[in-house]
Write an enzyme that holds these catalytic residues in place. Structure first.
Site, mmCIF file in Angstrom:
data_model
loop_
_atom_site.group_PDB
_atom_site.id
_atom_site.type_symbol
_atom_site.label_atom_id
_atom_site.label_comp_id
_atom_site.label_asym_id
_atom_site.label_seq_id
_atom_site.Cartn_x
_atom_site.Cartn_y
_atom_site.Cartn_z
ATOM 1 N N GLY A 37 49.446 41.624 44.795
ATOM 2 C CA GLY A 37 49.665 41.305 46.209
ATOM 3 C C GLY A 37 51.135 41.036 46.469
ATOM 4 O O GLY A 37 51.935 40.973 45.537
ATOM 5 N N ASP A 57 47.489 30.705 39.900
ATOM 6 C CA ASP A 57 46.659 31.669 39.179
ATOM 7 C C ASP A 57 45.245 31.104 39.081
ATOM 8 O O ASP A 57 45.072 29.973 38.606
ATOM 9 C CB ASP A 57 47.283 31.861 37.777
ATOM 10 C CG ASP A 57 46.695 33.060 37.065
ATOM 11 O OD1 ASP A 57 45.450 33.115 36.946
ATOM 12 O OD2 ASP A 57 47.473 33.932 36.658
ATOM 13 N N ARG A 105 32.348 20.634 43.767
ATOM 14 C CA ARG A 105 32.947 19.310 43.919
ATOM 15 C C ARG A 105 33.158 18.928 45.383
ATOM 16 O O ARG A 105 32.918 17.785 45.766
ATOM 17 C CB ARG A 105 34.283 19.314 43.184
ATOM 18 C CG ARG A 105 34.847 17.956 42.974
ATOM 19 C CD ARG A 105 35.858 17.980 41.839
ATOM 20 N NE ARG A 105 36.659 16.772 41.911
ATOM 21 C CZ ARG A 105 37.865 16.658 41.395
ATOM 22 N NH1 ARG A 105 38.417 17.674 40.766
ATOM 23 N NH2 ARG A 105 38.513 15.525 41.490
ATOM 24 N N TYR A 144 36.874 45.184 34.112
ATOM 25 C CA TYR A 144 36.659 44.924 35.539
ATOM 26 C C TYR A 144 35.160 44.821 35.839
ATOM 27 O O TYR A 144 34.693 43.845 36.410
ATOM 28 C CB TYR A 144 37.296 46.063 36.334
ATOM 29 C CG TYR A 144 37.216 45.935 37.838
ATOM 30 C CD1 TYR A 144 38.014 45.025 38.523
ATOM 31 C CD2 TYR A 144 36.367 46.760 38.582
ATOM 32 C CE1 TYR A 144 37.955 44.929 39.903
ATOM 33 C CE2 TYR A 144 36.306 46.665 39.956
ATOM 34 C CZ TYR A 144 37.102 45.755 40.626
ATOM 35 O OH TYR A 144 37.045 45.662 41.998
HETATM 36 P P1 NAD Z 1 44.497 43.850 45.622
HETATM 37 O O1 NAD Z 1 44.932 44.162 44.236
HETATM 38 O O2 NAD Z 1 45.331 44.347 46.755
HETATM 39 O O3 NAD Z 1 44.330 42.280 45.824
HETATM 40 C C1 NAD Z 1 44.000 41.385 44.796
HETATM 41 C C2 NAD Z 1 44.824 40.127 44.979
HETATM 42 O O4 NAD Z 1 44.488 39.173 43.951
HETATM 43 C C3 NAD Z 1 46.330 40.384 44.843
HETATM 44 O O5 NAD Z 1 47.031 39.733 45.870
HETATM 45 C C4 NAD Z 1 46.680 39.805 43.471
HETATM 46 O O6 NAD Z 1 48.022 39.397 43.370
HETATM 47 C C5 NAD Z 1 45.680 38.656 43.394
HETATM 48 N N1 NAD Z 1 45.392 38.224 42.010
HETATM 49 C C6 NAD Z 1 45.090 39.007 40.947
HETATM 50 N N2 NAD Z 1 44.876 38.244 39.862
HETATM 51 C C7 NAD Z 1 45.043 36.957 40.248
HETATM 52 C C8 NAD Z 1 44.966 35.709 39.590
HETATM 53 N N3 NAD Z 1 44.676 35.630 38.279
HETATM 54 N N4 NAD Z 1 45.201 34.568 40.302
HETATM 55 C C9 NAD Z 1 45.514 34.621 41.619
HETATM 56 N N5 NAD Z 1 45.610 35.780 42.294
HETATM 57 C C10 NAD Z 1 45.366 36.934 41.632
HETATM 58 O O7 NAD Z 1 43.003 44.395 45.744
HETATM 59 P P2 NAD Z 1 41.998 44.408 46.984
HETATM 60 O O8 NAD Z 1 41.599 45.816 47.205
HETATM 61 O O9 NAD Z 1 42.533 43.624 48.112
HETATM 62 O O10 NAD Z 1 40.751 43.661 46.354
HETATM 63 C C11 NAD Z 1 40.418 42.320 46.687
HETATM 64 C C12 NAD Z 1 39.090 41.960 46.037
HETATM 65 O O11 NAD Z 1 38.062 42.823 46.516
HETATM 66 C C13 NAD Z 1 39.100 42.078 44.515
HETATM 67 O O12 NAD Z 1 38.352 41.027 43.964
HETATM 68 C C14 NAD Z 1 38.386 43.398 44.285
HETATM 69 O O13 NAD Z 1 37.735 43.413 43.033
HETATM 70 C C15 NAD Z 1 37.396 43.432 45.429
HETATM 71 N N6 NAD Z 1 36.999 44.811 45.755
HETATM 72 C C16 NAD Z 1 37.863 45.666 46.387
HETATM 73 C C17 NAD Z 1 37.464 46.968 46.645
HETATM 74 C C18 NAD Z 1 38.345 47.948 47.363
HETATM 75 O O14 NAD Z 1 37.968 49.112 47.489
HETATM 76 N N7 NAD Z 1 39.496 47.585 47.880
HETATM 77 C C19 NAD Z 1 36.190 47.410 46.243
HETATM 78 C C20 NAD Z 1 35.370 46.519 45.580
HETATM 79 C C21 NAD Z 1 35.777 45.222 45.348
#
Ligand code: NAD
Ligand code: UDP
Length: 313
Positions: A37, A57, A105, A144
């Site tokens: 992000g 994190d 909590r 994943y």
């Molecule tokens: P993205 O990679 O743009 O966003 C993920 C965010 O999580 C990022 O801002 C990243 O910096 C943050 N992040 C990662 N690891 C982290 C950690 N350990 N601690 C704190 N922050 C952390 O992806 P997205 O497409 O926005 O996906 C968001 C969520 O939706 C995810 O959980 C993903 O698995 C789920 N999802 C997305 C899709 C899709 O098509 N976009 C489909 C299925 C599920």
């Protein structure tokens, strides 16, 4: 006014969700480690009084008095989640444990961003929530897929054992503005390549299918799920657009919409790449009265405008 924590709030989906929750009059805390992000995604939210950004994190415990939690933190693009597979498992599993512990909590309702990847390379088509999936435990995508599957197990058991109010959505391929130009997923890759008149990289022969959902439809689906007053409906519920396209059709559509001179080239299909994917959304229609509204062409046009602007900067 509710105070809502959004983990992964600076990501693609998280940034849209934070905006919607703020627009609805809530106080929002976005928590992110900025792995995939960026602050750029939420820069317009930064000067809003009821928005806070926390660099943290989710694999580490976090505490804040909140009414709701949306747990989105996790890299979602195959190249990013495979970059450090162990970290991806930790993010899904420890992140779920930490956020569920917090929800327990402070008695918060908590949402889990699960995924169609829990179905793996599905043998049942389209996929209903009752399908258990076909995931290769040892393959490159398992960090994943299995991480997200364990997270669902944790959510269900915090509900059963501890009465935590949980909601689980299985999100299907979603696209739109705020995807990173180097995100690596198919829609952003093809649009960026087309706008730069570079070769369009189709993996395999392009006959594999996906069902693409525009981000606004997703946000309306997941907020409806969260706002349900029936605490005993916890999901999982598929949130996706059931219109299915081959990857080759997507490439052709994007070339046409961008008036691009790009040529399609074929590259090796990544290991365990699912051959087909399409949600059965009967449950979402019945329980949430939700159906996606944006067709692929409309959604692509908005996304193309976004990428065109950021590539000019
Ligand atoms: P993205 O990679 O743009 O966003 C993920 C965010 O999580 C990022 O801002 C990243 O910096 C943050 N992040 C990662 N690891 C982290 C950690 N350990 N601690 C704190 N922050 C952390 O992806 P997205 O497409 O926005 O996906 C968001 C969520 O939706 C995810 O959980 C993903 O698995 C789920 N999802 C997305 C899709 C899709 O098509 N976009 C489909 C299925 C599920
Ligand atoms: N894909 C492709 N070219 C790219 C990126 C992806 O042909 O430049 C294919 C990929 O092999 C897969 C589909 O597009 O079959 C969707 O890939 P993505 O990474 O967007 O999501 P997922 O595989 O997780 O659904």
């Amino acid at each position: 006014m509710k105070r809502i924590l959004v983990t992964g709030g600076a990501g693609f989906i998280g940034s849209h969700l934070c905006k919607k929750l703020l627009d609805d009059g809530n106080e929002v805390i976005a928590l992110d480690n900025f792995f995939t992000g960026s602050k750029q995604n939420i820069i317009q939210l930064m000067d809003k009084h009821f928005f806070e950004l926390v660099r943290h994190d989710v694999t580490m415990p976090y505490f804040a008095e909140v009414d709701e939690i949306y747990n989105l933190a996790c890299p979602a693009s195959p190249i990013h989640y495979q970059y450090n597979a162990i970290k991806t498992v930790k993010t899904s599993v420890l992140g779920a444990i930490n956020m569920l512990g917090l929800a327990k909590r402070v008695n918060a309702k908590i949402f889990q961003a699960s995924t169609s990847e829990v179905y793996g390379d599905p043998e049942i088509h389209p996929q209903p929530e009752s399908y258990w999936g076909n995931v290769n435990i040892l393959g490159p995508r398992s960090c994943y897929d299995e991480g997200k599957r364990v997270a669902e197990t944790l959510f269900v058991n915090y509900y059963r054992q501890n009465n935590v109010r949980v909601k689980i959505a299985r999100i299907f391929n979603t696209y739109g503005p705020n995807m990173h130009p180097n995100d690596g997923r198919v829609v952003s890759n093809f649009i960026v390549q087309a706008l730069k008149n570079q070769d369009i990289t189709v993996y395999g022969n392009g006959s594999q299918t996906r069902s693409f959902q525009y981000v606004d439809d997703l946000i309306s689906g997941i907020t409806r799920l969260m706002d349900l007053t029936d605490d005993d409906f916890i999901g999982p519920v598929n949130i996706g657009n059931p219109k299915e396209f081959t990857i080759l059709e997507l490439a052709q559509k994007i070339i046409k919409l961008t008036n691009s001179a790009s040529k399609i080239i074929y590259m090796p299909l990544p290991e365990d790449d699912p051959m087909q994917r399409k949600p059965n959304i009967n449950l979402a229609q019945e329980k949430l009265n939700w159906t996606p509204k944006t067709d692929l062409e409309q959604g692509l046009q908005k996304t193309i405008i976004y990428f065109d602007e950021i590539l000019k900067k």
